[in-house]
Design a protein around this motif. Structure first.
Motif, PDB file in Angstrom:
ATOM      1  N   THR A  25       0.942  -1.119   0.196  1.00 49.61           N
ATOM      2  CA  THR A  25      -0.067  -0.109  -0.060  1.00 49.61           C
ATOM      3  C   THR A  25       0.814   1.243  -0.035  1.00 49.61           C
ATOM      4  O   THR A  25       0.449   2.199  -0.681  1.00 49.61           O
ATOM      5  CB  THR A  25      -0.971  -0.056   1.178  1.00 49.61           C
ATOM      6  N   GLU A  26       2.039   1.173   0.612  1.00 48.83           N
ATOM      7  CA  GLU A  26       2.836   2.463   0.903  1.00 48.83           C
ATOM      8  C   GLU A  26       3.593   2.545  -0.707  1.00 48.83           C
ATOM      9  O   GLU A  26       3.719   3.557  -1.128  1.00 48.83           O
ATOM     10  CB  GLU A  26       4.064   2.276   1.745  1.00 48.83           C
ATOM     11  N   TYR A  27       4.134   1.414  -1.009  1.00 46.25           N
ATOM     12  CA  TYR A  27       5.124   1.447  -2.055  1.00 46.25           C
ATOM     13  C   TYR A  27       4.278   1.770  -3.620  1.00 46.25           C
ATOM     14  O   TYR A  27       4.734   2.333  -4.424  1.00 46.25           O
ATOM     15  CB  TYR A  27       5.648   0.252  -2.222  1.00 46.25           C
ATOM     16  N   VAL A  28       3.012   1.256  -3.668  1.00 48.06           N
ATOM     17  CA  VAL A  28       2.318   1.432  -5.032  1.00 48.06           C
ATOM     18  C   VAL A  28       1.264   2.522  -5.030  1.00 48.06           C
ATOM     19  O   VAL A  28       0.922   3.134  -5.765  1.00 48.06           O
ATOM     20  CB  VAL A  28       1.574   0.192  -5.361  1.00 48.06           C
ATOM     21  N   GLY A  29       0.981   2.885  -3.646  1.00 55.35           N
ATOM     22  CA  GLY A  29       0.096   4.039  -3.416  1.00 55.35           C
ATOM     23  C   GLY A  29      -1.467   3.609  -3.592  1.00 55.35           C
ATOM     24  O   GLY A  29      -2.217   4.578  -4.079  1.00 55.35           O
ATOM     25  N   VAL A  73      -7.460  -2.603   0.643  1.00 58.85           N
ATOM     26  CA  VAL A  73      -8.458  -3.290   0.020  1.00 58.85           C
ATOM     27  C   VAL A  73      -8.077  -3.521  -1.328  1.00 58.85           C
ATOM     28  O   VAL A  73      -8.568  -4.824  -1.886  1.00 58.85           O
ATOM     29  CB  VAL A  73      -9.861  -2.502   0.032  1.00 58.85           C
ATOM     30  N   GLU A  74      -7.549  -2.546  -1.957  1.00 56.91           N
ATOM     31  CA  GLU A  74      -7.283  -2.946  -3.480  1.00 56.91           C
ATOM     32  C   GLU A  74      -6.218  -4.169  -3.403  1.00 56.91           C
ATOM     33  O   GLU A  74      -6.136  -4.761  -4.567  1.00 56.91           O
ATOM     34  CB  GLU A  74      -6.607  -1.556  -4.084  1.00 56.91           C
ATOM     35  N   VAL A  75      -5.127  -3.772  -2.552  1.00 58.45           N
ATOM     36  CA  VAL A  75      -4.157  -4.863  -2.529  1.00 58.45           C
ATOM     37  C   VAL A  75      -4.735  -6.237  -2.194  1.00 58.45           C
ATOM     38  O   VAL A  75      -4.204  -7.334  -3.100  1.00 58.45           O
ATOM     39  CB  VAL A  75      -2.990  -4.609  -1.436  1.00 58.45           C
ATOM     40  N   SER A  89      -7.360   2.124   9.828  1.00 63.25           N
ATOM     41  CA  SER A  89      -6.020   1.847   9.341  1.00 63.25           C
ATOM     42  C   SER A  89      -5.481   0.621   9.714  1.00 63.25           C
ATOM     43  O   SER A  89      -6.097   0.025  10.594  1.00 63.25           O
ATOM     44  CB  SER A  89      -5.178   3.105   9.974  1.00 63.25           C
ATOM     45  N   PRO A  90      -4.426  -0.165   9.158  1.00 66.32           N
ATOM     46  CA  PRO A  90      -4.136  -1.272   9.455  1.00 66.32           C
ATOM     47  C   PRO A  90      -3.707  -1.174  10.968  1.00 66.32           C
ATOM     48  O   PRO A  90      -4.007  -2.149  11.649  1.00 66.32           O
ATOM     49  CB  PRO A  90      -3.004  -1.869   8.601  1.00 66.32           C
ATOM     50  N   HIS A 121       4.445  -5.163  -9.299  1.00 64.54           N
ATOM     51  CA  HIS A 121       4.837  -5.312  -7.897  1.00 64.54           C
ATOM     52  C   HIS A 121       4.701  -6.783  -7.518  1.00 64.54           C
ATOM     53  O   HIS A 121       5.333  -7.647  -6.757  1.00 64.54           O
ATOM     54  CB  HIS A 121       4.590  -4.478  -6.817  1.00 64.54           C
ATOM     55  N   MET A 122       3.494  -7.376  -7.618  1.00 64.59           N
ATOM     56  CA  MET A 122       2.859  -8.737  -7.403  1.00 64.59           C
ATOM     57  C   MET A 122       3.870  -9.557  -8.276  1.00 64.59           C
ATOM     58  O   MET A 122       4.260 -10.555  -7.809  1.00 64.59           O
ATOM     59  CB  MET A 122       1.605  -8.995  -7.885  1.00 64.59           C
ATOM     60  N   PHE A 123       4.327  -9.482  -9.273  1.00 62.06           N
ATOM     61  CA  PHE A 123       5.103 -10.387 -10.325  1.00 62.06           C
ATOM     62  C   PHE A 123       6.487 -10.411  -9.524  1.00 62.06           C
ATOM     63  O   PHE A 123       6.865 -11.395  -9.369  1.00 62.06           O
ATOM     64  CB  PHE A 123       5.329  -9.424 -11.635  1.00 62.06           C
ATOM     65  N   VAL A 124       7.008  -9.402  -9.212  1.00 61.38           N
ATOM     66  CA  VAL A 124       8.437  -9.712  -8.500  1.00 61.38           C
ATOM     67  C   VAL A 124       8.403 -10.197  -7.225  1.00 61.38           C
ATOM     68  O   VAL A 124       9.239 -10.975  -6.767  1.00 61.38           O
ATOM     69  CB  VAL A 124       9.271  -8.180  -8.452  1.00 61.38           C
ATOM     70  N   PHE A 125       7.252  -9.891  -6.510  1.00 59.98           N
ATOM     71  CA  PHE A 125       7.061 -10.410  -5.055  1.00 59.98           C
ATOM     72  C   PHE A 125       6.894 -12.224  -5.210  1.00 59.98           C
ATOM     73  O   PHE A 125       7.400 -12.689  -4.524  1.00 59.98           O
ATOM     74  CB  PHE A 125       5.526  -9.808  -4.598  1.00 59.98           C
ATOM     75  N   TYR A 126       6.153 -12.403  -6.174  1.00 58.06           N
ATOM     76  CA  TYR A 126       5.890 -14.017  -6.406  1.00 58.06           C
ATOM     77  C   TYR A 126       7.298 -14.562  -6.635  1.00 58.06           C
ATOM     78  O   TYR A 126       7.479 -15.814  -5.952  1.00 58.06           O
ATOM     79  CB  TYR A 126       4.860 -14.130  -7.545  1.00 58.06           C
ATOM     80  N   PHE A 127       8.093 -14.150  -7.404  1.00 53.97           N
ATOM     81  CA  PHE A 127       9.284 -14.710  -7.718  1.00 53.97           C
ATOM     82  C   PHE A 127      10.316 -14.616  -6.678  1.00 53.97           C
ATOM     83  O   PHE A 127      11.162 -15.351  -6.274  1.00 53.97           O
ATOM     84  CB  PHE A 127       9.946 -14.417  -8.927  1.00 53.97           C
ATOM     85  N   GLY A 128      10.258 -13.527  -5.806  1.00 53.68           N
ATOM     86  CA  GLY A 128      11.185 -13.212  -4.609  1.00 53.68           C
ATOM     87  C   GLY A 128      10.727 -14.379  -3.618  1.00 53.68           C
ATOM     88  O   GLY A 128      11.676 -15.012  -2.847  1.00 53.68           O
TER      89      GLY A 128
END
Length: 867
Positions: A314-318, A322-324, A465-466, A609-616
């Motif tokens: 949420t911080e990095y993508v803005g 809920v969207e995440v 807020s979280p 971001h989801m793409f690189v997160f999955y492979f990380g």
């Protein structure tokens, strides 16, 4: 060695694995050290609860700014990392050396420097004095050592590499493409330690703000018995099926992984029970361990927490939380369903039987129905709760809060009374083989679902807020720990309420301490990840990575994505989940955006971001590091490398998903309505099951080679029907740039506009690429929608449009756009047939395979010929 001694040794080894990776392997015997390792984590947990609560503002006491909070948070982590984790294998486990106490105190003092020297440091911004620099240098060194102790060398090694690049990047030994001017010690320390650009940046802010609370929530939930409850419930539901223990392992790992931030802890927590039972019904040690690894890894990819990455994103993508969650839910759900199916196919291939021989199709339909029902029930419960809360607030005004809290407490008491009507669940693994009926198990822990539902309600419905959501949910868990046993004793007429209360207080203390000790490595990782992020922002190495990947791929889009995936796996090796995401997103997300735009690939930033997160995350599976695979192998007594390779094979479906949702963002439910979302989920689920069947070589029976290839082709068509349509008719046509304001004004809510831009980047290199710019709410002028959505302002010069201003940290700036770039043209969707028309030939091919295999099942001799 006797069987008992062997079992005890294995259990000790597992405890060492968990301690070394999560809570710390030091178990001192002297009273002072024991108390220190109890009370320091306890105080840390209480501090985090205090700053997350409304009390500091209500009492006007103990109010701290974000930087001071991060500083104290890191000080606790550094102090405990030295005290709880031995520095070397030869270091004493049963005492804390005096030198360690001194080093820990110095490290904590340096980490908390921005708390007690905040005003002076703020006044000297950009011109640090000698004390500032000394404390920063000590802080960097002790922080990296804390990370090495608690997490191993990989993360520290990556940080050292980037620090070396910061200081020695101007060396003539480096090739021109990666060389930069270098930084002085003053500039580097000021950037890394004395500002919020490095260690005390966004990552540590998320860690201190709410990641701690979510880890604490999970620890308290497990302390209350929820982990054992979910495990027994999964085994009671699925244990009687063919390959039941393996299917139960998948579901149990999903349940624990939802709130766990560690794939290794997930493996050990559930694998201790599930892996021996999988071996008992016929799975090899390698396959049993691999199934547990694949299940546990998926838990980190599954909302609502995603190993705390959901909140970092949420911080990095803005975008909103809920969207995440909406973005991550479909890939995670279909991946889990496919893993259950893979387990089923493995059981079929090995000729396993269960007490219930359910037809494969009937089994999958039943599983889908159960999962869909759970989603509908949970969603319906949250929706109806929201409606009820609105009605109560409308009717009672200011008194509504008290009424709602009283209602929740009444529901909790009734749930505990329901649970008390049966015996409590045993904690031993032996009881998994003689479980009561599912409904009897379900009622024993129904009250554990309430804090989870409360957390989801506050996050999803109330949009709190979280931090606040986690605080109230954690507070509820503290109440449950304190009162569940006294209430059960009361309802069972057992008496001894005072003794049960005392037990509840001890369990609260254990939960608070365990939660804090689970955060040691995670907080240290967030701090060290800040060093890496600071190095990226200081040196501009992200641009170098883009040029490197472009060189490797030769400009080919698929090759570029493949190399990004491979580098993300390498970067993620040995790193905890959150640090993993920070590193791969900082270095590789921009590469996908920049190079993808040059190749015409335009996708929302969250998809990248989801793409690189999955492979990380795949690094936890992949040999030679694969920490989760090593943990599973320690339980199964299998070969770690074979376990890792088998787990990677089971996880191919997870590795394929990022490539699919990059090209078909419908899978991430981006700009997809509710009805279409259901359709997307069903089609994607069928496609993933067919992909699993194709890779496993078994559908209705053992598949021939052409059938496996055809199944994968059908799956690909269902996942990305637009691929074939794009070969026939282009998806977009060009329009003049001057139409951008009118088009932006006319498009609907949550819309985006595709633009081609040309200009020069910071290095003076020419850029000509396409970008996807989100628009603000409908109803405003086109220029205002561009500003509100993308953070972008344009100016007109002689009939040409140029970027005039960029909002700080806005979407346009994150995409790498710069001042004075020219808008060349717009892309508008063309009128063409719906891409779903290609489902028809795919389903026809599937029907052909189904008929062929069904006919072959009736003639075993044909099956023998294939074998």
């Amino acid at each position: 060695m006797s069987q008992t001694e062997t079992t005890m040794t294995a259990d000790n080894d597992l405890q060492d694995i968990v301690a070394d990776s999560d809570t710390g392997g030091r178990v001192p015997h002297d009273t002072f050290s024991i108390n220190a390792l109890w009370y320091i984590p306890l105080v840390w947990s209480l501090f985090q609860l205090w700053i997350a609560s409304p009390l500091p503002f209500l009492l006007r006491f103990g109010v701290l700014n974000d930087t001071q909070t991060r500083s104290i948070h890191l000080a606790f982590a550094v102090l405990l990392a030295f005290l709880a984790f031995p520095g070397l294998k030869s270091s004493p486990r049963h005492r804390i050396p005096r030198a360690t106490w001194i080093t820990a105190a110095i490290g904590a003092a340096a980490a908390s420097y921005l708390y007690y020297a905040y005003t002076g440091v703020a006044n000297r911004t950009g011109a640090p004095n000698s004390t500032d620099l000394v404390m920063a240098g000590i802080g960097i060194v002790t922080l990296m050592e804390a990370a090495r102790r608690s997490l191993g060398f990989p993360l520290m090694g990556v940080a050292l590499f980037f620090l070396g690049y910061v200081f020695f990047g101007s060396s003539d030994m480096l090739p021109d493409v990666v060389r930069w001017k270098g930084a002085s010690f003053q500039k580097a320390m000021s950037h890394m330690w004395l500002t919020t650009e490095g260690v005390f940046g966004v990552a540590l802010g998320v860690s201190s703000g709410f990641v701690f609370l979510f880890v604490l929530f999970g620890a308290l939930l497990n302390q209350a018995g929820a982990g054992n409850y979910f495990l027994k419930l999964a085994f009671a539901t699925l244990g009687h099926l063919r390959g039941g223990p393996a299917k139960a392992a998948v579901i149990a790992s999903a349940a624990t992984g939802l709130i766990s931030g560690s794939s290794i802890a997930n493996v050990v927590t559930t694998g201790t029970f599930t892996i021996p039972l999988m071996k008992k019904v016929g799975f090899s040690a390698t396959k049993a361990g691999a199934i547990e690894v694949s299940s546990s890894i998926n838990g980190v990819l599954t909302p609502p927490v995603m190993g705390a990455v959901a909140f970092l994103m949420t911080e990095y993508v803005g975008i909103s939380y809920v969207e995440v969650v909406k973005t991550a839910i479909v890939p995670a759900a279909i991946s889990y369903i496919a893993l259950v199916y893979i387990v089923h196919l493995e059981a079929l291939k090995m000729g396993m039987t269960g007490t219930s021989k359910m037809h494969p199709v009937k089994f999958m339909l039943g599983a889908i129905f159960i999962i869909a029902s759970c989603i509908v029930i949970a969603g319906g419960t949250l929706f109806l709760t929201g409606q009820l809360v609105d009605a109560v607030e409308a009717a009672f005004g200011g008194a509504a809060t008290g009424i709602l809290v009283a209602g929740l407490m009444l529901i909790y008491v009734l749930a505990v009374r329901f649970a008390a009507s049966g015996p409590d669940l045993e904690m031993s693994s032996d009881s998994l083989q003689h479980l009561p009926p599912t409904k009897e198990i379900f009622k024993t822990g129904v009250h554990y679902l309430l804090p989870i539902l409360l957390l989801m309600y506050l996050l999803m419905i109330e949009r709190k807020s979280p931090a606040l959501s986690a605080f109230w949910s954690t507070s509820f868990m503290l109440l449950i720990l304190l009162t569940q046993n006294p209430l059960k004793n009361y309802f069972r007429k057992l008496g001894n309420i005072a003794g049960a209360l005392d037990q509840g207080l001890r369990e609260i203390g254990e939960g608070l301490v365990t939660g804090a000790r689970n955060m040691i490595g995670l907080a240290a990782a967030m701090g060290v990840a800040g060093i890496i992020v600071g190095a990226v922002t200081l040196t501009g190495v992200g641009q170098v990575m883009a040029e490197f990947v472009e060189f490797l791929s030769g400009g080919n889009l698929l090759a570029m994505l493949f190399f990004v995936a491979l580098i993300s796996i390498i970067l993620g090796m040995g790193l905890p989940t959150t640090a993993n995401y920070i590193v791969v997103s900082s270095l590789m997300a921009g590469v996908v955006v920049e190079l993808g735009a040059q190749s015409g690939l335009i996708v929302p930033l969250v998809a990248v971001h989801m793409f690189v997160f999955y492979f990380g995350i795949m690094a936890d599976v992949t040999p030679p590091v694969g920490l989760a695979s090593f943990a599973a192998a320690a339980i199964s007594k299998g070969d770690p490398l074979k376990t890792g390779f088998q787990a990677f094979f089971y996880s191919i479906r997870t590795a394929a998903l990022p490539f699919l949702f990059i090209f078909n963002t419908d899978l991430l439910l981006i700009n997809v309505g509710p009805v279409q979302a259901v359709f997307v989920f069903l089609v994607a689920m069928v496609a993933m099951l067919l992909f699993a069947a194709g890779t496993m070589g078994w559908f209705m029976t053992r598949s021939r080679l052409w059938e496996s290839v055809a199944l994968i082709l059908v799956a690909f068509t269902l996942f990305r029907p637009g691929f074939f349509l794009d070969q026939i008719a282009p998806e977009f046509e060009a329009r003049e740039a001057s139409a951008i304001f009118q088009m932006a004004e006319d498009l609907g809510d949550d819309a985006s506009i595709r633009v081609r831009l040309a200009g020069e980047n910071l290095n003076g290199d020419p850029v000509d690429a396409k970008y996807l710019l989100p628009l603000g709410p409908k109803g405003a002028a086109g220029a205002d929608r561009l500003l509100n959505g993308a953070g972008l302002e344009l100016r007109n010069e002689d009939g040409k449009l140029f970027i005039d201003n960029l909002e700080f940290a806005g979407v346009a700036e994150q995409l790498g756009l710069d001042f004075d770039w020219e808008v060349i043209e717009l892309d508008v969707k063309t009128e063409r047939v719906r891409k779903e028309v290609f489902y028809l030939p795919a389903l026809a091919l599937l029907a052909l395979i189904y008929l062929a295999q069904t006919r072959r099942r009736k003639h075993p001799e044909a099956l023998e010929e294939v074998a």
